[in-house]
Design a protein around this motif. Structure first.
Motif, PDB file in Angstrom:
ATOM      1  N   SER A 132      31.002   1.597  -9.428  1.00  0.00           N
ATOM      2  CA  SER A 132      32.440   1.802  -9.427  1.00  0.00           C
ATOM      3  C   SER A 132      32.898   2.101 -10.853  1.00  0.00           C
ATOM      4  O   SER A 132      32.452   1.454 -11.802  1.00  0.00           O
ATOM      5  CB  SER A 132      33.152   0.551  -8.905  1.00  0.00           C
ATOM      6  N   LEU A 133      33.759   3.125 -10.994  1.00  0.00           N
ATOM      7  CA  LEU A 133      34.302   3.468 -12.306  1.00  0.00           C
ATOM      8  C   LEU A 133      35.732   2.937 -12.387  1.00  0.00           C
ATOM      9  O   LEU A 133      36.669   3.536 -11.848  1.00  0.00           O
ATOM     10  CB  LEU A 133      34.266   4.976 -12.526  1.00  0.00           C
ATOM     11  N   LYS A 134      35.898   1.825 -13.044  1.00  0.00           N
ATOM     12  CA  LYS A 134      37.198   1.179 -13.140  1.00  0.00           C
ATOM     13  C   LYS A 134      38.205   2.066 -13.873  1.00  0.00           C
ATOM     14  O   LYS A 134      37.916   2.624 -14.921  1.00  0.00           O
ATOM     15  CB  LYS A 134      37.054  -0.151 -13.880  1.00  0.00           C
ATOM     16  N   GLY A 135      39.382   2.186 -13.279  1.00  0.00           N
ATOM     17  CA  GLY A 135      40.472   2.898 -13.929  1.00  0.00           C
ATOM     18  C   GLY A 135      40.310   4.397 -13.982  1.00  0.00           C
ATOM     19  O   GLY A 135      40.990   5.060 -14.778  1.00  0.00           O
ATOM     20  N   ALA A 136      39.438   4.984 -13.147  1.00  0.00           N
ATOM     21  CA  ALA A 136      39.219   6.434 -13.175  1.00  0.00           C
ATOM     22  C   ALA A 136      40.190   7.157 -12.249  1.00  0.00           C
ATOM     23  O   ALA A 136      40.550   6.652 -11.179  1.00  0.00           O
ATOM     24  CB  ALA A 136      37.785   6.753 -12.775  1.00  0.00           C
ATOM     25  N   ARG A 137      40.623   8.338 -12.680  1.00  0.00           N
ATOM     26  CA  ARG A 137      41.477   9.195 -11.854  1.00  0.00           C
ATOM     27  C   ARG A 137      40.961  10.630 -11.950  1.00  0.00           C
ATOM     28  O   ARG A 137      40.540  11.075 -13.019  1.00  0.00           O
ATOM     29  CB  ARG A 137      42.932   9.149 -12.324  1.00  0.00           C
ATOM     30  N   VAL A 138      41.026  11.367 -10.825  1.00  0.00           N
ATOM     31  CA  VAL A 138      40.604  12.765 -10.778  1.00  0.00           C
ATOM     32  C   VAL A 138      41.841  13.639 -10.600  1.00  0.00           C
ATOM     33  O   VAL A 138      42.748  13.317  -9.827  1.00  0.00           O
ATOM     34  CB  VAL A 138      39.603  13.008  -9.629  1.00  0.00           C
ATOM     35  N   ASN A 139      41.907  14.755 -11.314  1.00  0.00           N
ATOM     36  CA  ASN A 139      43.107  15.582 -11.346  1.00  0.00           C
ATOM     37  C   ASN A 139      43.313  16.455 -10.127  1.00  0.00           C
ATOM     38  O   ASN A 139      44.379  17.056  -9.968  1.00  0.00           O
ATOM     39  CB  ASN A 139      43.088  16.481 -12.597  1.00  0.00           C
ATOM     40  N   ILE A 140      42.336  16.577  -9.248  1.00  0.00           N
ATOM     41  CA  ILE A 140      42.435  17.472  -8.094  1.00  0.00           C
ATOM     42  C   ILE A 140      42.510  16.637  -6.821  1.00  0.00           C
ATOM     43  O   ILE A 140      41.734  15.700  -6.631  1.00  0.00           O
ATOM     44  CB  ILE A 140      41.236  18.437  -8.047  1.00  0.00           C
ATOM     45  N   ALA A 141      43.437  16.971  -5.936  1.00  0.00           N
ATOM     46  CA  ALA A 141      43.620  16.226  -4.693  1.00  0.00           C
ATOM     47  C   ALA A 141      42.591  16.665  -3.654  1.00  0.00           C
ATOM     48  O   ALA A 141      42.096  17.796  -3.673  1.00  0.00           O
ATOM     49  CB  ALA A 141      45.026  16.446  -4.145  1.00  0.00           C
ATOM     50  N   ASP A 142      42.288  15.760  -2.746  1.00  0.00           N
ATOM     51  CA  ASP A 142      41.360  16.091  -1.671  1.00  0.00           C
ATOM     52  C   ASP A 142      41.961  17.200  -0.801  1.00  0.00           C
ATOM     53  O   ASP A 142      43.118  17.137  -0.388  1.00  0.00           O
ATOM     54  CB  ASP A 142      41.090  14.847  -0.817  1.00  0.00           C
ATOM     55  N   THR A 165      36.057  10.280  -3.998  1.00  0.00           N
ATOM     56  CA  THR A 165      35.453  11.530  -3.545  1.00  0.00           C
ATOM     57  C   THR A 165      36.556  12.550  -3.312  1.00  0.00           C
ATOM     58  O   THR A 165      37.583  12.230  -2.713  1.00  0.00           O
ATOM     59  CB  THR A 165      34.654  11.338  -2.245  1.00  0.00           C
ATOM     60  N   ARG A 166      36.367  13.735  -3.820  1.00  0.00           N
ATOM     61  CA  ARG A 166      37.318  14.820  -3.613  1.00  0.00           C
ATOM     62  C   ARG A 166      36.564  16.068  -3.133  1.00  0.00           C
ATOM     63  O   ARG A 166      35.510  16.393  -3.672  1.00  0.00           O
ATOM     64  CB  ARG A 166      38.051  15.177  -4.914  1.00  0.00           C
ATOM     65  N   HIS A 167      37.153  16.752  -2.144  1.00  0.00           N
ATOM     66  CA  HIS A 167      36.657  18.050  -1.698  1.00  0.00           C
ATOM     67  C   HIS A 167      37.755  19.072  -1.988  1.00  0.00           C
ATOM     68  O   HIS A 167      38.905  18.867  -1.595  1.00  0.00           O
ATOM     69  CB  HIS A 167      36.361  18.042  -0.196  1.00  0.00           C
ATOM     70  N   PHE A 168      37.427  20.149  -2.668  1.00  0.00           N
ATOM     71  CA  PHE A 168      38.420  21.188  -2.901  1.00  0.00           C
ATOM     72  C   PHE A 168      37.775  22.559  -2.826  1.00  0.00           C
ATOM     73  O   PHE A 168      36.545  22.689  -2.813  1.00  0.00           O
ATOM     74  CB  PHE A 168      39.147  20.984  -4.239  1.00  0.00           C
ATOM     75  N   THR A 201      32.560  19.507  -4.088  1.00  0.00           N
ATOM     76  CA  THR A 201      32.731  18.084  -3.839  1.00  0.00           C
ATOM     77  C   THR A 201      32.529  17.341  -5.151  1.00  0.00           C
ATOM     78  O   THR A 201      31.569  17.604  -5.876  1.00  0.00           O
ATOM     79  CB  THR A 201      31.732  17.558  -2.793  1.00  0.00           C
ATOM     80  N   VAL A 202      33.450  16.441  -5.472  1.00  0.00           N
ATOM     81  CA  VAL A 202      33.374  15.634  -6.686  1.00  0.00           C
ATOM     82  C   VAL A 202      33.300  14.170  -6.286  1.00  0.00           C
ATOM     83  O   VAL A 202      34.074  13.712  -5.439  1.00  0.00           O
ATOM     84  CB  VAL A 202      34.614  15.832  -7.578  1.00  0.00           C
TER      85      VAL A 202
END
Length: 324
Positions: free
Chosen positions: A78-88, A165-168, A157-158
């Motif tokens: 788990s990566l605490k405090g992580a955010r990804v800029n692209i929405a699923d 997990t994000r799919h774009f 997929t990220v």
């Protein structure tokens, strides 16, 4: 394969307090959150959300990422405090980097391990690189960028650790080039090209040179010159605003463009389009991740001022990875 190693506020013409040659000085879309320092504005309705010189010191280790991921031998942490800029499920332009930010600093000694927890599955050659974001501390942002722009139609997929997990999908290509010397913008979209008259930053308030990526857009943005040291020069709403940098650069409708577009640069650093439907037309066709490159100006935009990732050569980009 899957890779972990390599692979709104604004101001009409704001340069983020750049008038401190004197000093230099991302409006939140649903998925691209830029904390805009040096400008004070609110995106109100319908927000939607290069190449450089040098070689770098890292050995040329790159990874081609394939559509079908291989099983990982070690479970992700788990990566605490992580955010990804692209929405699923989002569709983005060909220039959009994958940006992971943290609510705390990742010490240099831990960054390689963090990169191992970041997995990108796509048919692309790319690399992670640690970025000094304009509004964050060193060690709070790491971006993934392909060697060249994403291929339209690419499915990605990220995974950021065990919990995200994000799919774009990468949409059609739109790349615009603004030439401040000819006061024009050439827009190449899905194989067709058209030219648009513009007005850019006046001398001394020059528009950033270099490649910027659209982070978000809004039909209405309040811009206040006092927030960037321009006194009472302007304070009001500007329309059809396409957001380019966290220091406050927009490409937006500007009544002065009705007179000066195609002839003279008169803005405070933003790129102005006429009110005759020109600005709305461009606004309607752009999406986050589309590319705007400015040529003929001065001072290249910083990598961490929004999505300036493409202003580094591939060698420079790879040198920013914590993995050898």
């Amino acid at each position: 394969m899957t890779t972990g190693a390599t692979g709104s506020t604004g101001s009409w013409g704001i340069r983020g307090g750049r008038r401190r040659r004197l000093g230099r000085a991302w409006g939140a879309a649903a998925v691209c959150a830029f904390a805009l320092a040096g400008c004070s504005a609110r995106a109100l309705a319908d927000g939607s959300g290069g190449t450089g010189a040098g070689t770098g010191a890292k050995p040329a280790v790159t990874t081609t990422v394939n559509p079908t991921p291989k099983p990982t031998s070690t479970p992700l942490k788990s990566l605490k405090g992580a955010r990804v800029n692209i929405a699923d499920g989002q569709t983005v332009g060909v220039g959009m980097p994958i940006s992971v930010t943290f609510d705390h600093v990742i010490p240099a000694a831990e960054r390689a391990d963090v990169e191992r927890q970041l997995k990108v599955t796509a048919d692309v050659e790319g690399s992670w690189s640690w970025i000094k974001d304009r509004n964050l501390l060193d060690g709070q942002r790491v971006d993934f960028r392909p060697r060249t722009y994403w291929k339209p139609g690419t499915a990605v997929t990220v995974r950021a650790g065990a919990g995200i997990t994000r799919h774009f999908t990468v949409g059609r290509s739109l790349v615009a080039e603004v030439d401040v010397r000819t006061h024009s913008m050439t827009v190449e979209k899905a194989g067709s090209t058209h030219r648009v008259p513009i007005t850019a930053g006046a001398p001394g308030m020059d528009t950033w040179n270099g490649t910027m990526v659209v982070s978000d857009k809004a039909t209405k943005v309040f811009m206040n010159s006092r927030t960037v040291g321009y006194g009472d020069a302007y304070a009001g709403y500007y329309y059809y605003a396409v957001h380019l940098t966290s220091s406050g650069t927009y490409l937006h409708q500007n009544p002065k463009a009705n007179t000066y577009a195609g002839h003279q640069n008169v803005t405070h650093g933003c790129i102005g389009l006429a009110t005759d439907g020109t600005a709305k037309s461009f606004y309607d066709e752009v999406i986050p991740g589309d590319v705007v490159t400015v040529v003929g100006s001065t001072d290249t935009v910083a990598v961490g001022n929004g999505y300036g990732d493409w202003n580094l050569s591939w060698e420079q980009w790879r040198a920013g990875s914590a993995l050898s």
